[in-house]
Structures are given as structure tokens and as C-alpha cells.
Scaffold this motif. Sequence first.
Motif, short mmCIF file in Angstrom:
data_model
loop_
_atom_site.label_atom_id
_atom_site.label_comp_id
_atom_site.label_asym_id
_atom_site.label_seq_id
_atom_site.Cartn_x
_atom_site.Cartn_y
_atom_site.Cartn_z
N LEU A 245 0.84 -1.19 0.00
CA LEU A 245 0.00 0.00 0.00
C LEU A 245 0.87 1.24 0.00
O LEU A 245 2.07 1.18 0.31
CB LEU A 245 -0.91 0.00 1.23
N SER A 246 0.27 2.38 -0.31
CA SER A 246 1.00 3.65 -0.30
C SER A 246 0.09 4.72 0.29
O SER A 246 -1.02 4.93 -0.21
CB SER A 246 1.42 4.03 -1.72
N ALA A 247 0.55 5.37 1.35
CA ALA A 247 -0.23 6.42 1.99
C ALA A 247 -0.09 7.73 1.21
O ALA A 247 0.97 8.02 0.66
CB ALA A 247 0.22 6.62 3.43
N HIS A 248 -1.15 8.51 1.19
CA HIS A 248 -1.10 9.81 0.54
C HIS A 248 -0.31 10.77 1.41
O HIS A 248 -0.58 10.95 2.59
CB HIS A 248 -2.51 10.36 0.33
N THR A 249 0.72 11.38 0.81
CA THR A 249 1.56 12.33 1.55
C THR A 249 1.55 13.68 0.85
O THR A 249 1.26 13.78 -0.34
CB THR A 249 3.00 11.81 1.67
N GLU A 250 1.89 14.71 1.58
CA GLU A 250 1.85 16.09 1.08
C GLU A 250 3.18 16.77 1.36
O GLU A 250 3.58 16.90 2.51
CB GLU A 250 0.71 16.84 1.76
N TRP A 251 3.86 17.20 0.27
CA TRP A 251 5.17 17.83 0.42
C TRP A 251 5.18 19.27 -0.12
O TRP A 251 6.24 19.86 -0.25
CB TRP A 251 6.23 17.02 -0.32
N SER A 252 4.01 19.83 -0.43
CA SER A 252 3.98 21.16 -1.04
C SER A 252 4.54 22.23 -0.10
O SER A 252 5.03 23.27 -0.55
CB SER A 252 2.56 21.53 -1.45
N PHE A 253 4.48 21.98 1.21
CA PHE A 253 4.99 22.95 2.16
C PHE A 253 6.49 23.21 1.95
O PHE A 253 7.02 24.27 2.28
CB PHE A 253 4.77 22.48 3.60
N ALA A 254 7.20 22.24 1.38
CA ALA A 254 8.65 22.35 1.24
C ALA A 254 9.05 23.38 0.18
O ALA A 254 10.19 23.83 0.16
CB ALA A 254 9.24 20.99 0.88
#
Length: 265
Positions: A245-254
Amino acid sequence: MDHFPTNWGRPRSEAVDLYNTYPLHNRPGPKADAFTEGVQRTQAPIVTGTSVLAFRFKDGIIMAADNLASYGSLARFKDVQRLIPVGAYTVIGGGGDMSDLQHINHLLEGLIIEELCEEDGHALGPAEIYEYLSQVLYARRSKMDPLWNSLLVGGFKDGKSFLGYVDLLGTTYTASTLATGYGSMIAQPLLRKYVEGREETLTEDEGKKIIEECMKVLFYRDARSINKYQIATITEKGISISESLSAHTEWSFAEKIRGYGAQTQ
């Protein structure tokens, strides 16, 4: 000998070697005769897996581990299954050295075959597997040749769930929430917050959401993890291990952080 699981597979200082990680013949200066040092033992694992998480819910046990085996700091093998079914009632999740985990799996396969050959109507459950592993790891530790693993043993048999921890020193304990490696510092507080006190009411769907959140946090924080993991559930219906499985992650803050985004000044 570096016996702290959180240090396995991580960079070390060759100048300060408190645990004698580096044999004498690997240190700078004149090389010693290897035969004068006696029998050599593994001083530190090379290919390692990171955290394993597990907790009890009302119908059994949920366990999760990512699919990465790191070669030092290199994310080398990305499709390794670290959740291993043992018999019909038990799953072990292994962190630490992958070759030692394969050896443990081989020992357990032989144990299950031997038990089946008895044909006495009894089958090994999670409590028996847990006790067996505690004796094996403690015996190897006593010979100064440990199996470099930290293991979670989870299962369900005779209407009861079981969850225990065993490590390379033979340390053993049971609890309703457990984690190994970096997860014992980052994910364990989350498990305690959301699970402890709710073990008899927590559903499987709720448990999987908690696991997903914990694996996401580990992916953000642990440099030896990967956003690809498996979940195992052990209930009276049997063992079920999911596909990766792959969890949804958010990196836009970077994008707004110097050194991470596209800023040049």
C-alpha cells in the motif's frame, strides 16, 4: 558491539568506536593478523529494515511494516516483505538485519514442519512462537553471536489475541501497542493515544486508519523508511497480509523552505 536498534544501518564515527563496531583489522594503521583475533562475529548489521508497528483491536491484531531494506543509508531493496506468517495463527514482523530475519524464518519453518509431523492434533500458537523466539535469541546473545533483529509476534488462537516483543538481547515483554526501531519513538505515542483503553471496542477499519497515519508519519520522519508498506490482520478467521500500500503524503509545504524548494537566493 552496537546493540541499539536505532543505530543499525546508520552512519557511525570511525574515530569514536565505543562499542567496538569496527574490528581491529579494519581500523586505520597496520593491519593485524585476522587469525590472532579468534572467531569473528557480526559486529553490526548491513542490510536492515526499520520500524514494525502492531496493536490489539477487538477482533485480533493489526501489524504493519514497510517494504524497504536499506544498505547502510542507501534505499537498496524496495520490495521486501517483513511480515512473515508462521503457521495458521501467528505473524512475526522483523526489523534489523534482513539475513538474520531470513534465518529466523527458516528456523520457524522447520519448527512448524516438525510440529505437523507429530500429528497430535495440536498446533503452535503465537504464545508458543513467542517463547521459542525468546529462547533462540537469548541463546545466541549468550554465545556473543546475536541475531540482529527486533521482532513483534502477533496472533490469535482459542479466542484470544496475543502480542509480544523480542529483541537480540532476549528482552521480552507484551503490551497492547508495540513498535520497533524508530517507530518506538515516533509512532508509539500515537498508538498509545488512539488505541490504549479502546482495545475491546476498536474496529478493524478504525485500526487500519490509525496504522496508515502512523506509517505516513514514519515516512516523513524516518530517513530509512519508504512510502510502501503492508498491513497484516490476524483474527479468528485467519491471517490476511495485504498487497503493498501507499499512503497519501503532502510535500507542497517544502516549496517555501530554503534548501528544499526551488529558491535560488
